[in-house]
Scaffold this active site. Structure first.
Site, PDB file in Angstrom:
ATOM      1  N   ASN A 122     -10.215  -1.835   0.729  1.00 38.05           N
ATOM      2  CA  ASN A 122     -11.237  -1.055   1.232  1.00 38.05           C
ATOM      3  C   ASN A 122     -11.479   0.546   1.033  1.00 38.05           C
ATOM      4  O   ASN A 122     -12.387   1.086   1.124  1.00 38.05           O
ATOM      5  CB  ASN A 122     -11.621  -1.226   2.601  1.00 38.05           C
ATOM      6  CG  ASN A 122     -10.240  -0.835   3.414  1.00 38.05           C
ATOM      7  OD1 ASN A 122      -8.852  -1.201   2.900  1.00 38.05           O
ATOM      8  ND2 ASN A 122     -10.232  -0.339   4.653  1.00 38.05           N
ATOM      9  N   HIS A 123     -10.294   1.109   0.528  1.00 34.38           N
ATOM     10  CA  HIS A 123     -10.352   2.462   0.317  1.00 34.38           C
ATOM     11  C   HIS A 123     -10.413   2.754  -1.268  1.00 34.38           C
ATOM     12  O   HIS A 123     -10.401   4.053  -1.718  1.00 34.38           O
ATOM     13  CB  HIS A 123      -9.111   3.086   0.918  1.00 34.38           C
ATOM     14  CG  HIS A 123      -8.673   3.355   2.295  1.00 34.38           C
ATOM     15  ND1 HIS A 123      -9.659   3.987   2.972  1.00 34.38           N
ATOM     16  CD2 HIS A 123      -8.077   2.472   3.199  1.00 34.38           C
ATOM     17  CE1 HIS A 123      -9.428   3.869   4.230  1.00 34.38           C
ATOM     18  NE2 HIS A 123      -8.581   3.139   4.332  1.00 34.38           N
ATOM     19  N   HIS A 173      -0.472  -2.353   6.591  1.00 26.53           N
ATOM     20  CA  HIS A 173       0.422  -1.590   6.325  1.00 26.53           C
ATOM     21  C   HIS A 173       1.730  -1.939   7.084  1.00 26.53           C
ATOM     22  O   HIS A 173       2.646  -0.974   7.081  1.00 26.53           O
ATOM     23  CB  HIS A 173      -0.017  -0.085   6.566  1.00 26.53           C
ATOM     24  CG  HIS A 173      -1.008   0.234   5.627  1.00 26.53           C
ATOM     25  ND1 HIS A 173      -1.166   1.819   5.783  1.00 26.53           N
ATOM     26  CD2 HIS A 173      -1.813  -0.067   4.876  1.00 26.53           C
ATOM     27  CE1 HIS A 173      -2.050   1.777   4.620  1.00 26.53           C
ATOM     28  NE2 HIS A 173      -2.439   0.803   4.247  1.00 26.53           N
ATOM     29  N   ASP A 178       0.722  -0.972   0.067  1.00 27.88           N
ATOM     30  CA  ASP A 178      -0.085   0.014   0.038  1.00 27.88           C
ATOM     31  C   ASP A 178       0.781   1.254   0.001  1.00 27.88           C
ATOM     32  O   ASP A 178       1.422   1.438   0.974  1.00 27.88           O
ATOM     33  CB  ASP A 178      -0.866  -0.086   1.078  1.00 27.88           C
ATOM     34  CG  ASP A 178      -1.743  -1.249   1.328  1.00 27.88           C
ATOM     35  OD1 ASP A 178      -1.463  -2.301   1.367  1.00 27.88           O
ATOM     36  OD2 ASP A 178      -2.942  -0.969   1.582  1.00 27.88           O
ATOM     37  N   GLU A 223      -4.370   1.620  -2.959  1.00 25.29           N
ATOM     38  CA  GLU A 223      -5.487   2.110  -2.354  1.00 25.29           C
ATOM     39  C   GLU A 223      -5.729   3.546  -1.516  1.00 25.29           C
ATOM     40  O   GLU A 223      -6.646   4.092  -1.113  1.00 25.29           O
ATOM     41  CB  GLU A 223      -6.511   1.087  -1.375  1.00 25.29           C
ATOM     42  CG  GLU A 223      -5.515   0.789  -0.358  1.00 25.29           C
ATOM     43  CD  GLU A 223      -6.508   0.016   0.645  1.00 25.29           C
ATOM     44  OE1 GLU A 223      -7.561   0.039   0.727  1.00 25.29           O
ATOM     45  OE2 GLU A 223      -5.827  -0.126   2.031  1.00 25.29           O
ATOM     46  N   ASN A 224      -4.237   3.591  -1.006  1.00 26.00           N
ATOM     47  CA  ASN A 224      -4.090   4.979  -0.311  1.00 26.00           C
ATOM     48  C   ASN A 224      -3.213   5.889  -1.139  1.00 26.00           C
ATOM     49  O   ASN A 224      -2.690   6.860  -0.265  1.00 26.00           O
ATOM     50  CB  ASN A 224      -3.375   4.530   0.991  1.00 26.00           C
ATOM     51  CG  ASN A 224      -3.860   3.380   1.956  1.00 26.00           C
ATOM     52  OD1 ASN A 224      -3.699   2.250   1.969  1.00 26.00           O
ATOM     53  ND2 ASN A 224      -5.142   3.716   2.338  1.00 26.00           N
TER      54      ASN A 224
HETATM   55 FE   LIG Z   1      -3.999   0.493   2.723  1.00 26.40          FE
HETATM   56 FE   LIG Z   2      -6.874  -1.362   3.413  1.00 26.50          FE
END
Ligand SMILES: [Fe+2]
Ligand SMILES: [Fe+2]
Ligand SMILES: [Fe+2]
Ligand SMILES: [Fe+2]
Ligand SMILES: [Fe+2]
Ligand SMILES: [Fe+2]
Ligand SMILES: [Fe+2]
Ligand SMILES: [Fe+2]
Lengths: 265, 265, 265, 265
Positions: free
Chosen positions: A68-69, A178, A8, A39-40
């Protein structure tokens, strides 16, 4: 076939670390394919924007996975269907924008990259194990070289997925916490596995986020605005070597780079 | 002062790995103090029994920490108040049997070992951050050498605790996910930290539990009986070197032993 | 002493229903004290604003209680400490802005109103049961007339609180699900209880929110913007009669007003 | 066609209340069909046994629905496939023992009874909304008279299901919180709805369970053995009148019987 999978990427520090490290890693490791969990990667650390996606392509990234992001930046709904190499968890319900896998060709070989999300402590999506069965069935009609980014919170769900797919895919690399885990291995039937690849971004934050804000959140239980932590950087990834004819993983190696673990070519 | 901290010992395979490795590690590493997280050490992998506690003492373990599985074996209520070196999370509400910390003397030095539990995805105990403040205040009246086992699920809560206590305790070593993380470090103010120490027990299970049972659980959502996985073993721990006068950590080293990572003296 | 307690007022439709019903109810029921849960009274249905608080005072409301949405409008941090009759859950950790109880005088009698929040499926605040003990002890030094708004999700936690405080407070009225329960009663030792008072706002929404948006959320698991439902209204409350000398509740009556249950004086 | 739907029957007190009330209700209300949620009907309040199922049939119950406690008694795996009128949530994954719906014939009419479970705060089963679509499609090939027991925790998910199916089924009656809600209504397109039918069992427990045990659990966060509460009884149900030709609900009436709300024929 060598795949570099980067965990990530979190906010601007994450993109900065990508720029700083990427050409070094390419020269040193010479991966055939590079995949990043994005995603981040938006500047706020939540979701991904069109310009960040373009930055990844310019860097030479071959595919981006999510989690999920995925939908945190509204603009993703405008471009996810145009970006075939930007994939979101395949177990979102039918009709969800975007796709859950992509094929990448390298000379005479094709690799499939797919993305699933766990349900423990996360959203009640479709069963990731059944969806994995369906993906494997479909993807193996084209290639035995399959890498899954399984985005999940619970270590048990992630390890269960690794064992479930052992021998049916080349690699199950997990993301979301993470934090890189030290349990990378080749499972008995030839699938490379790691419980979490870790992140790319600030080294002195809490999972990449400004640490004082997170501490304040835990202390007060009040709403807190989370910014990405600034300062020193970290870079976490894995390199996987796969027999391109059988799809079997031969080696998985963790990469962890930060001020305490400097990069050595 | 050198402390060996061993992660969640899971069931009979965990105890077997303890017996196999412990004297080797002692000879090789010569720790002054050895601490083990024992919340899964009962044969079933849930809780701890009186005889397992005795086994740990016989092996030479100096203190046992616990977590969310503390109370799984009913008999613990009979002996936890007699076993001063067996400690449970200190942030259980007032009146809970057992204690949340213990002092261990080594010649002219005293080390304090304490245990807290996170609340993310776990029980709503008292605030672990405020309780940490209270513990630090109390324990530092006796010694600057303080090790905290912070038992938690969310990587953000665990890292937040590390930063929160940086410079106030010697080490924050976290447990519960049963997977060793690769992020061990000395934080800027001298606290050793790792997001998870990992487990001791079966190498081919899912967090130590029979892998087919866990997979069946995820696939069916039905009640499933979980047994401890049998077969090959793994052993995960950290060694921390602390300046005994200042309490500052000088070094934290991960130990990971399994068939893919054999022990080398 | 008669207390009218009005459940979660949701958005503009909630305020409209308050304006439409309030004078009728006052004339008909003649409560000595009126309390409203205002955690959703902001136009968006999230939190409360300074102008909404003023509207409640103008209507003749004597105290406002809150819940998990207390802090949704940032401006509350500017005025919560000035508004002594606007109270938030008392079991937020020490140092949280605002207060958890208020005294209201009526001629020779004083009533105490307090607010707590459950922890099941909600935030890990301080233990509401222990905090209830502390509140009862403190408030009873001034008055036996005590009403608690216990804001919670799980029916078991709410009923447990009712039984826990039975005979120690005049009423435990619960909020948060936005649906009135039909279990109002006087517990054996004189405490009035209801598992949920219900809401004030749209009749044709899902707990006051636009129903199509909520359905879309459940179907897609994607981010959805929630607006307050427009159209027909509902009004839910309870009236409690208390012996002002003993603090004992003598009667609790549900009030449910909507197109299917018209108001009859 | 008149359907009597009885909420979660809890333990021996629940069965006792069933025996005491059932013939009275039958004589007075003359339902054509009687359905009971039996997920807590075993003596311990968890799951259901073969002998309890037989007792329900002897009483004259026509169908039994279940919920998250379906599998608490292991013996259910031995008989659920033989008992066609004992149904479990239909959104358990394919391959789960038992069925999710049943047809009941009454002279020239057939009613369908089906069962689904919500996912908020419960298990990640298949999407109940999509499964509802499939059930409606299948069941309506045989009959427009369809009753759904939607077993769920969150009031928003339950109300969302009601609106989602409005006009497509005769009734959405929800269960699981063990507290009857006062929001019974006929939705605009003819579907009867209630957020929770409530329970049958002890009147002085916490959702039917021994109240001191539940309070102890909330206070201590330790394992507590839950027994069913003894003593006074309560009985909660709804009666729904359906136009058998169109399947449209014409009336839904709550039934609440306890010492404070005695039964009047
Ligand atoms: Fe993440
Ligand atoms: Fe996540
Ligand atoms: Fe644990
Ligand atoms: Fe553990
Ligand atoms: Fe509310
Ligand atoms: Fe609320
Ligand atoms: Fe139930
Ligand atoms: Fe249930």
């Amino acid at each position: 076939m060598r795949i570099l999978f980067v965990g990530d990427v979190v906010g601007d520090p994450g993109m900065l670390a990508m720029h700083q490290m990427f050409s070094h890693l390419n020269q040193s490791l010479k991966p055939d394919i590079t995949i990043v969990n994005g995603e981040n990667a938006a500047p706020s650390g939540k979701g991904i924007t069109r310009s960040i996606v373009q930055n990844f392509w310019k860097l030479g990234v071959d595919a981006i996975t999510l989690g999920n992001h995925t939908w945190d930046q509204k603009e993703i709904f405008d471009f996810i269907d145009e970006e075939s190499k930007l994939i979101r968890p395949a177990n979102y319900p039918e009709g969800t924008p975007g796709a859950g896998y992509v094929f990448i060709k390298r000379e005479k070989y094709t690799a499939a990259v797919c993305n699933l999300m766990g349900r423990s402590f996360l959203l009640p999506l479709d069963c990731p194990f059944r969806k994995a069965d369906a993906l494997v069935k479909e993807l193996r009609t084209k290639t035995p070289i399959i890498l899954l980014d399984f985005h999940g919170e619970a270590s048990s769900e992630k390890q269960a997925m690794g064992w479930y797919l052992d021998g049916r895919v080349s690699a199950v690399v997990c993301t979301h916490t993470h934090v890189q885990t030290a349990d990378e291995r080749i499972l008995p039937n030839g699938t490379a596995f790691i419980t979490d690849v870790g992140m790319v971004g600030a080294y002195d934050g809490v999972i990449g986020i400004e640490r004082d804000a997170i501490i304040r959140k835990y202390l007060t239980q009040l709403p807190v605005k989370f910014e990405v932590q600034e300062g020193r950087l970290q870079f976490n990834a894995v390199v996987i070597d796969i027999d391109p004819d059988s799809g079997e993983a031969k080696r998985i190696q963790r990469i962890r780079i930060d001020d305490d673990n400097p990069w050595m070519d």
